[in-house]
Design a protein around this motif. Structure first.
Motif, PDB file in Angstrom:
ATOM      1  N   GLU A  90      22.750 -53.269   2.652  1.00  0.00           N
ATOM      2  CA  GLU A  90      23.430 -54.542   2.408  1.00  0.00           C
ATOM      3  C   GLU A  90      23.995 -54.535   1.001  1.00  0.00           C
ATOM      4  OE1 GLU A  90      22.641 -59.287   3.215  1.00  0.00           O
ATOM      5  OE2 GLU A  90      20.965 -58.059   2.509  1.00  0.00           O
ATOM      6  N   TRP A 102      24.976 -55.851  -2.474  1.00  0.00           N
ATOM      7  CA  TRP A 102      24.489 -56.858  -3.417  1.00  0.00           C
ATOM      8  C   TRP A 102      25.163 -56.666  -4.760  1.00  0.00           C
ATOM      9  CZ3 TRP A 102      20.696 -60.795  -3.088  1.00  0.00           C
ATOM     10  CH2 TRP A 102      20.166 -60.979  -1.802  1.00  0.00           C
ATOM     11  N   ALA A 134      18.509 -65.347   1.987  1.00  0.00           N
ATOM     12  CA  ALA A 134      18.957 -63.954   1.891  1.00  0.00           C
ATOM     13  C   ALA A 134      18.291 -63.097   2.961  1.00  0.00           C
ATOM     14  CB  ALA A 134      18.642 -63.402   0.497  1.00  0.00           C
ATOM     15  N   THR A 182      23.106 -51.560  -3.659  1.00  0.00           N
ATOM     16  CA  THR A 182      22.821 -51.675  -2.233  1.00  0.00           C
ATOM     17  C   THR A 182      21.316 -51.772  -2.007  1.00  0.00           C
ATOM     18  OG1 THR A 182      24.778 -50.341  -1.740  1.00  0.00           O
ATOM     19  CG2 THR A 182      23.154 -50.590   0.028  1.00  0.00           C
ATOM     20  N   GLY A 231      17.389 -56.689   2.587  1.00  0.00           N
ATOM     21  CA  GLY A 231      18.530 -55.821   2.873  1.00  0.00           C
ATOM     22  C   GLY A 231      18.563 -55.501   4.354  1.00  0.00           C
ATOM     23  N   ILE A 236      20.657 -61.529  -9.110  1.00  0.00           N
ATOM     24  CA  ILE A 236      21.308 -60.769  -8.047  1.00  0.00           C
ATOM     25  C   ILE A 236      21.861 -61.738  -6.998  1.00  0.00           C
ATOM     26  CG2 ILE A 236      19.876 -58.710  -8.370  1.00  0.00           C
ATOM     27  CD1 ILE A 236      18.306 -59.550  -5.850  1.00  0.00           C
ATOM     28  N   CYS A 237      22.849 -61.243  -6.221  1.00  0.00           N
ATOM     29  CA  CYS A 237      23.457 -62.084  -5.196  1.00  0.00           C
ATOM     30  C   CYS A 237      24.105 -61.191  -4.143  1.00  0.00           C
ATOM     31  CB  CYS A 237      24.521 -62.997  -5.828  1.00  0.00           C
ATOM     32  SG  CYS A 237      25.374 -64.070  -4.667  1.00  0.00           S
ATOM     33  N   GLN A 238      24.078 -61.631  -2.889  1.00  0.00           N
ATOM     34  CA  GLN A 238      24.826 -60.910  -1.861  1.00  0.00           C
ATOM     35  C   GLN A 238      26.308 -60.912  -2.235  1.00  0.00           C
ATOM     36  OE1 GLN A 238      22.577 -63.692   0.283  1.00  0.00           O
ATOM     37  NE2 GLN A 238      22.596 -62.447   2.143  1.00  0.00           N
ATOM     38  N   GLU A 239      26.940 -59.800  -2.038  1.00  0.00           N
ATOM     39  CA  GLU A 239      28.324 -59.617  -2.488  1.00  0.00           C
ATOM     40  C   GLU A 239      29.251 -60.694  -1.939  1.00  0.00           C
ATOM     41  OE1 GLU A 239      30.580 -55.557  -3.165  1.00  0.00           O
ATOM     42  OE2 GLU A 239      30.713 -56.183  -1.049  1.00  0.00           O
ATOM     43  N   TRP A 244      22.659 -67.216  -6.217  1.00  0.00           N
ATOM     44  CA  TRP A 244      22.216 -66.234  -7.208  1.00  0.00           C
ATOM     45  C   TRP A 244      20.711 -66.373  -7.436  1.00  0.00           C
ATOM     46  CZ3 TRP A 244      24.877 -62.283  -9.609  1.00  0.00           C
ATOM     47  CH2 TRP A 244      26.246 -62.225  -9.327  1.00  0.00           C
TER      48      TRP A 244
END
Length: 1505
Positions: A1238, A1240, A905, A1313, A1233, A1154-1157, A1166
């Motif tokens: 970024e 998320w 990430a 974000t 981020g 959480i995870c990057q979109e 995740w």
């Protein structure tokens, strides 16, 4: 597996099951008539399941009619000649014959034989016995069997608080098999197994009242009670007295054993730390302490019955009650004694216990010979001669050549008067090549020192004081330095007084005695030379009381100075001594000092009323301490002249001088006259220094004085957590100062003292487990953290262990130690940056965010000190080997998978690709973690460039990878003898190879992958004294290759997890959570109206998450690069709504990820953020949960964060001790981020708490990554659930993560974000290169000077930088400029620079080329922060060929430095600043070598262009 060699006759199919032991022949037979009496002990078969037959005969016969011998001896004791006993039996008859040796009660010796004919009638054996002694016979008919036991013994236990009667249940201990496992053992059964009948009546136990309960018991206290007991009761070897007292005077003593003539007893301290577990409610701790207490009780009873330590008789490997478990384990493996112990005495000891003559013979022998009878089952040992060293070579044969000591004893030159206390000085000297650990406390009878005294007639007596300490596992050590140490630390000296022994005075006659002493400790075994000591007649004709008093003086000396009898005569004796001349006093120095101590302490007596004999109820005894016999002031006045005598005569013994100061100092402290005590002490220290006494002696005197002057200081220190914390940190950070100069020797682990320890090497880890277990054993035996740390410190500083391995050993011990937890000792935090010390300065120069993204940009993340701490600590908690924790394999796979997800990430925020899995045949780039790290850990070498795996490891791992993939397809594994379904825990164990269980089948895949980078060709050339980052958990994550290798391992781990599909509907509770019900917000406050309920639903639903800010702040911990990731505080707010059909209490587990979109449907991306329990009451329609970031279950959570969370308030949640120092760093909880924000996603999955079975909460640390201490992992679901495997809504087909969230009411995803403050500038297009190319550049750096890898320096002086011909590579150059680097924070001054051709391979210059370098035509200048370029220099000799150059200059103020591109070719020399002027005038530097230091880095010079 059952081992029938340990417990013969106790297997599950025991042949003794059908034996009628009542028919046994063995036992005691007795008869008497007018012609004589016979006591016969027949020992030919078993009289019980656990009672062994020795095939032995003994007995006592009287000779009333003188038919057996004509002498006046009243009786004789006989015993069989070994191997001569023969027995035949048939039904109810039997015959036994034996040859015998006979001892008459007048000490005469005879031989003969005995014949025994036995008949069994009415269930009892009767025999006819014929005793023949040298042809004369006596027949005893119809001798009846009196007992199945060979001896009756009586035990009396007095007590201070209560009687502890130890009973152990053998089923609670490992390694006990068969019928033995069903037994409960106590002292009755211990002696029953030995063939003795123990008599103990609890009603006979008598309380001893202690009026000073807060004062530890002394030898004198115990001795007084014993004396009183034996005045009241019969003294004989059939009676054993025991006092169970409370606090010991010293942790080295478990108690004291007494042997004075016919009086034998012992006192044991139930308040010793080794026995604190007796009161423990924890079953395991209580079982260990109870077994230990029973062992010591049986052991001391054995001494009272005539048994010795087996190691005193040359049998240290004995598995007997008479051996010490800790002493056996020191010689063998930790914990091995109790694993093999048979809970019995040895055959030799059984012979002594059963076949001692009765008290009538012993009394007759004593009366007729004047000596005490001693049962000898073997020839007496001669005085040993253990050289311990080679006089010529100073070494012993073998690999371990460093453990050599010389042992000497020295008496004073003047003769001793008969009756005086004789004393010698013992010296242990290290003559090996390494420091060495030795035990101290050289009191005869204490287990370390055996003293042999040969009297003028040639008789040898072993010095055995009538009172000696019962050895404790708590030992006292000192480390002797290498020979030639400046502080004389190679020597240890101690005064050894020879007190009254158990059989009277050692020096009864005048004349020349010879004394020899043997010292034995661990592997050290050495003997002194024989030394003569002269005993003269006493010249005190006027002192009539001396003879009578002398005994009590010696007794008092043996009892720590406490006097017990003849009080008035002792006072009278002192008064006469006080009037003598100072010269006479000096001759009687030892007696005076002992009396000075005893008279100052006062006496001890026992007061009791209404005494009556044993076996009747008695009234309590009361211990009283009498007042000092002579006033304190008088004692000082009477010894003032002796004090002045030692102060004014330099030729006198310094050891006596110090003893006198200490004895008087104790009295002064009792008088509250500290000023006078300090004055005497300071005068003595001044005198010792002036006399040039050995440093080691002065230091010991100083330490002793501190204990007298500040008796509470050490207690206060030890009560302080900081005291132990500092000790632990010292041990972890300790390194030998001269490792490079040492030769290689074997260490206790077997890997060698100087070989680099590799924590991922299976062999190294297995060997480290032995040392970890050793420390755990010391902890269990002593229950004393000081004892453990003392032992570890002595092991380490004595160079018995590889210090690199021992660092890991101490870390692993620390994280599992109950004592460390008890004292709140923590795993040491990463050290802070010290700006004043360059080796601790943060490393810079990665150029983060500028230009083309590269791996160096991730240095801040990989080299984060808290992250490295987490990884190293995790492997200390979850170490491999024997102590695997539940679900450890799964936790290995999950924790490292999460590490990769977080790493990727952050990489992607810089435009870097996700980590690419390492392939076996790759040729990777090297890596250097920075010279500061290398300075601290010199054995951890930067990973060399372009190195491929060794072919054997590569081929092996390729093969095992195929085997593992085949296993995944098969889906089952053999475990505990049967096939079981494969799961993620088995897979993690196999991949890491944590246990070694499947290593032969699947290799050590993960570990050997690490080691492959250590065993490359370039690393092998460096030798086994070096490793690289991948070899140890301490720093493996600093290296980029770590993540590439773990990506490979994780791909395999996830290959298995991808075969699993989880039906999420089976764990779906009756709650509803929508995207608007989940928020992550900056700060800790709940959004307005978020918790407002509007009747049937939430009042407001238009909530959305905001921005969470992260930052790259200045690095503040040692060895960090560039920056440190951090974030602002944030919190989660979650609303839960009950489904209408739901009833009753809802126990819920909230799982936050959480995870990057853009990776929403990739489950491996995740990242777990938190997991906790929430209970919705039965009458509640909804619930609102607030959770702070510092309460996260994945971070190293504090106690305060746990205590302040709502989780601990939930119903049926129990707080369990956590692994407090284990967990992800809080500062790295959020990924970075980027500057623009970024995108998320926050995913909240609510599972059914009844299925999850999370009933505990870790008090601290990470529950998700580290579990709870000593508990099963507190979550029944797979780790990472529900993202741990593919998702399904029906148990069949896989669905996307987004689809699952849309269809499940208990799962929702909401966006937020992450914004970071650090800019990222895309790379610029290529530009034309500077026409001035560098001829020499230690860092190969182009561009602006300010962007270099140079760091601030703190050094000034004259420097000389080598420009190696290989690096100074351009051919034919004759015009150059020198580029100086800037500090970036301030300017610095430089002058007198010269560029010169090197003269050969010397430090000198070639006069053909020695040119000044100017800056604007000046020889002195200031170098600004952006750097500086010199004027052009014209070289008279062109570059190229074999021409090395020197660049020499003077730094007027601290400049800067950077790591050389190649340390072997390019470096800097610095002449000490005191020599700066001379080094400026003189160009040839060979003359300065003694005042010069070489550096593996480059100072100030950036390049030559």
């Amino acid at each position: 597996m059952y081992d029938d060699t340990l417990y013969p006759g106790t297997s599950p199919y025991d042949p003794d099951d059908n034996v009628d032991f009542s028919a046994a022949i063995s036992g005691m037979y007795e008869t008497s008539n007018r012609k004589g009496a016979l006591e016969l002990k027949v020992d030919v078969d078993k009289t019980g399941r656990f009672r062994k037959g020795l095939n032995f005969i003994s007995g006592t016969v009287t000779n009333t009619d003188k038919s057996l011998w004509s002498e006046d001896a009243s009786s004789a004791f006989f015993r069989c000649v070994k191997g001569s006993v023969e027995m035949t039996s048939s039904g109810n008859t039997a015959s036994v014959t034996a040859s015998i040796n006979v001892i008459l009660s007048d000490a005469g010796r005879r031989s003969g034989d005995v014949t025994i004919g036995l008949n069994r009638s009415g269930g009892s054996w009767v025999c006819d016995v014929t005793v023949t002694i040298e042809g004369k016979q006596k027949v005893f008919n119809n001798v009846a069997k009196a007992s199945d036991h060979f001896r009756d013994i009586h035990l009396d236990i007095d007590y201070v608080e209560k009687v502890y009667w130890p009973i152990i249940e053998l089923r609670k201990y490992k390694g006990v098999y068969g019928k033995m496992k069903d037994r409960n053992l106590d002292l009755f059964s211990v002696f029953e197994d030995a063939g003795l009948k123990l008599h103990y009546n609890p009603d006979d136990s008598q309380e001893v009242k202690d009026p000073t309960k807060d004062t530890p018991w002394s030898k004198g206290d115990m001795y007084a009670v014993m004396e009183d007991f034996f005045q009241e009761n019969e003294s004989s070897d059939q009676n054993i007295w025991c006092l169970q007292a409370t606090r010991p005077p010293d942790s080295r003593y478990m108690g004291f054993s007494f042997d004075e003539g016919k009086k034998r007893g012992f006192g044991i301290f139930t308040g010793h730390t080794s026995f604190t577990g007796l009161e423990s409610g924890e079953d395991k701790v209580n079982a260990a302490a109870t077994r230990r207490f029973l062992h010591y009780m049986a052991h001391e009873c054995g001494h009272c019955l005539g048994l010795k330590h087996p190691f005193e008789e040359g049998n240290p490997n004995s598995l007997s009650w008479m051996n010490y478990a800790w002493k056996y384990d020191t010689k063998h493996k930790p914990g091995s004694f109790y694993k093999k112990f048979k809970f019995s005495f040895s055959d030799h000891e059984l012979e002594i216990l059963r076949h001692q003559p009765d008290k009538l013979f012993k009394s007759a022998y004593s009366q007729e010979t004047g000596k005490t009878f001693e049962y000898q089952s073997a020839p007496k040992s001669v005085i040993p001669d253990y050289r311990g060293y080679d006089d010529e070579e100073g070494e012993t044969p073998g690999k371990v050549q460093a453990r050599n000591v010389r042992f000497d004893i020295k008496f004073r030159s003047e003769p001793f008067a008969k009756g005086d206390i004789v004393e010698f000085e013992a010296t242990v000297q290290n003559i090996g090549k390494l420091p060495i650990k030795i035990e101290t406390g050289l009191t005869p009878g204490g287990g370390l020192l055996t003293v042999y005294v040969t009297d003028p007639e040639g008789n040898v007596q072993i010095v055995k004081p009538f009172v000696h300490g019962i050895d404790s596992p708590t030992r006292s050590y000192v480390t002797l330095g290498k020979p030639g140490s400046k502080d004389d630390s190679e020597f240890y000296k101690e005064s050894v007084p020879l007190f009254q022994s158990s059989h009277g005075s050692l020096f009864q006659f005048t004349g020349k005695y010879h004394v020899k002493a043997a010292y034995e400790s661990g592997d050290i075994k050495t003997t002194s030379k024989s030394v003569a000591v002269i005993i003269d007649d006493d010249d005190d004709d006027d002192d009539e009381t001396k003879t009578e008093v002398n005994y009590d003086v010696r007794v008092g000396a043996g009892l720590d100075g406490t006097v017990s009898t003849s009080l008035s005569k002792i006072k009278e004796f002192w008064n006469k001594l006080a009037k003598k001349s100072v010269e006479s006093k000096a001759k009687r120095f030892q007696t005076i000092v002992m009396l000075l101590q005893g008279l100052g302490e006062g006496g001890v007596k026992v007061v009791a009323s209404g005494r009556s004999g044993r076996r009747q109820k008695r009234k309590a005894r009361k211990l009283e301490r009498t007042e000092a016999l002579v006033s304190y002031g008088q004692l000082l006045k009477d010894t003032d002249d002796l004090m002045n005598y030692y102060q004014t005569n330099d030729g006198l013994e310094s050891s006596n001088y110090s003893k006198l100061v200490m004895a008087r100092g104790k009295i002064m402290m009792k008088m509250n006259d500290a000023a006078r005590a300090d004055a005497d002490y300071n005068r003595m220290i001044s005198d010792l220094v002036r006399k040039d006494e050995e440093y080691g002696f002065v230091k010991r005197v100083s330490n002793e004085w501190e204990g007298i002057r500040y008796p509470d200081k050490i207690k206060e220190k030890k009560a302080d957590t900081e005291f132990y914390q500092k000790r632990i940190e010292y041990l972890i950070n300790w390194t030998p100062g001269d490792r490079d100069e040492e030769e290689e020797f074997e260490d206790a682990s077997g890997i060698g003292l100087k070989q680099a320890f590799n924590g991922f090497n299976p062999e190294h880890r297995e060997k480290s487990e032995i040392l970890i277990t050793e420390l755990e054993n010391v902890e269990e035996e002593t229950d004393d953290l000081d004892a453990v740390l003392d032992y570890a410190d002595a092991r380490q500083r004595g160079r018995e262990v590889n210090d690199m391995m021992y660092r890991y050993v101490i870390e692993a011990y620390l994280v599992h130690s109950k004592l460390c937890k008890k004292h709140n000792v923590r795993y040491p935090d990463p050290p802070k940056r010290d700006p004043s010390m360059t080796q601790s300065a943060a490393m810079t120069g990665s150029g983060i965010g500028v230009g083309t993204p590269n791996e160096l940009w991730m240095n801040y993340w990989r080299c984060d000190a808290d992250f490295n701490f987490h990884h190293n600590h995790w492997h200390a908690v979850y170490r491999g080997g024997r102590n695997l924790k539940t679900r450890q394999g799964e936790l290995f796979g999950y924790m490292h998978a999460q590490m990769l997800a977080r790493f990727n990430a952050d990489r992607e925020t810089w435009g870097l690709e996700p980590v690419k899995a390492y392939e076996f045949d790759e040729i990777p780039e090297g890596f250097d973690a920075g010279w500061e790290f290398a300075e601290r850990y010199p054995w951890i070498y930067p990973r060399p460039d372009k190195q491929i795996w060794p072919s054997d490891i590569m081929n092996e791992n390729k093969h095992f990878e195929g085997e593992i993939e085949d296993l995944f397809d098969y889906g089952k594994i053999e475990y505990n003898g049967r096939e079981q379904p494969l799961n993620s825990n088995f897979v993690g164990h196999i991949l890491e190879s944590s246990s070694g269980r499947w290593q032969q089948q699947f290799g050590s895949f993960h570990n050997m992958g690490h080691m492959a980078f250590v065993y490359t060709e370039a690393m092998r050339k460096l030798g086994n004294r070096n490793t690289t980052y991948m070899g140890t958990p301490l720093c493996a994550v600093r290296d980029p290759i770590f993540f590439r290798w773990h990506q490979h391992v994780d791909d395999l781990y996830q290959m298995w997890n991808d075969k699993v599909v989880t039906n999420l509907t089976k764990n779906s509770p009756d709650v509803i959570v929508d995207p608007c019900d989940v928020m992550i917000v900056p700060g800790l406050d709940m959004p307005t109206d978020f918790d407002k309920w509007g009747g049937g639903d939430w009042a407001k639903t238009d909530f959305s998450c905001g921005e969470i800010k992260t930052k790259l702040r200045e690095a503040d911990l040692a060895f960090e690069w560039d920056y440190k990731l951090d974030h602002e505080p944030f919190s989660y707010h979650i609303r839960l709504k009950r489904k209408p059909v739901s009833k009753g209490e809802l126990r819920l587990t909230l799982r936050l990820f959480i995870c990057q979109e853009r990776f929403v449907n990739q489950r491996r991306r995740w990242i777990e953020m938190d997991k906790f329990v929430y209970v919705m009451p039965a009458n509640a329609t909804y619930g609102v949960v607030k959770r702070h970031d510092r309460e996260s279950s994945v971070i190293k959570r504090s106690h305060a964060a746990t205590d302040g969370s709502d989780e601990v308030k939930q119903k049926n949640i129990e707080i369990k001790a956590g692994n407090c120092d284990c967990g992800w760093p809080y500062t790295m909880l959020l990924p970075r981020g980027n500057k623009n924000g970024e995108k998320w996603l926050l995913g909240v999955y609510v599972s059914d708490g009844k299925n999850d079975q999370i009933n505990v909460c870790a008090s601290c640390g990470s529950m998700s990554y580290c579990g709870t201490r000593d508990q099963i992992y507190p979550d029944k679901m797979t780790m990472g659930y529900p993202f741990s495997s593919k998702m399904s809504l029906d148990g069949k087909g896989e669905v996307k993560i987004t689809e699952a969230a849309e269809n499940l009411s208990n799962f929702c995803i909401t966006p937020f974000t992450i914004v970071n403050d650090h800019p990222y500038t895309p790379p610029l297009p290529p530009t034309k290169k500077d026409p001035l190319r560098p001829v020499f550049s230690p860092l190969n750096t182009l561009g602006k000077f300010v962007s270099s890898n140079y760091s601030p320096s703190r050094l000034v002086g004259r420097f000389r930088v080598l420009l190696d011909d290989t690096d100074f590579h351009q051919m034919g150059i004759e015009r150059v400029r020198v580029v100086l680097k800037g500090r970036r924070d301030q300017s610095y001054g430089i002058c007198n620079m010269k560029l010169a051709l090197r003269l050969g391979n010397t430090l000198n210059v070639d006069p053909r080329c020695n040119i000044p370098v100017m800056f604007n035509n000046l020889i002195e200048t200031e170098v600004p922060v952006e750097g500086l370029t010199s004027d052009e220099v014209v070289l008279p000799v062109k570059t190229g060929g074999q021409n090395d150059y020197w660049l020499t200059f003077t730094l007027l103020s601290p400049g800067c430095y950077g790591l050389a591109e190649n340390r072997d070719r390019t470096n800097t020399y610095r002449v000490h600043k005191r020599q700066t002027h001379d080094a400026t005038q003189e160009d040839n530097w060979e003359i300065f070598q003694e005042n010069m230091k070489q550096y593996s880095n480059i100072y100030c010079v950036g390049s030559v262009i």
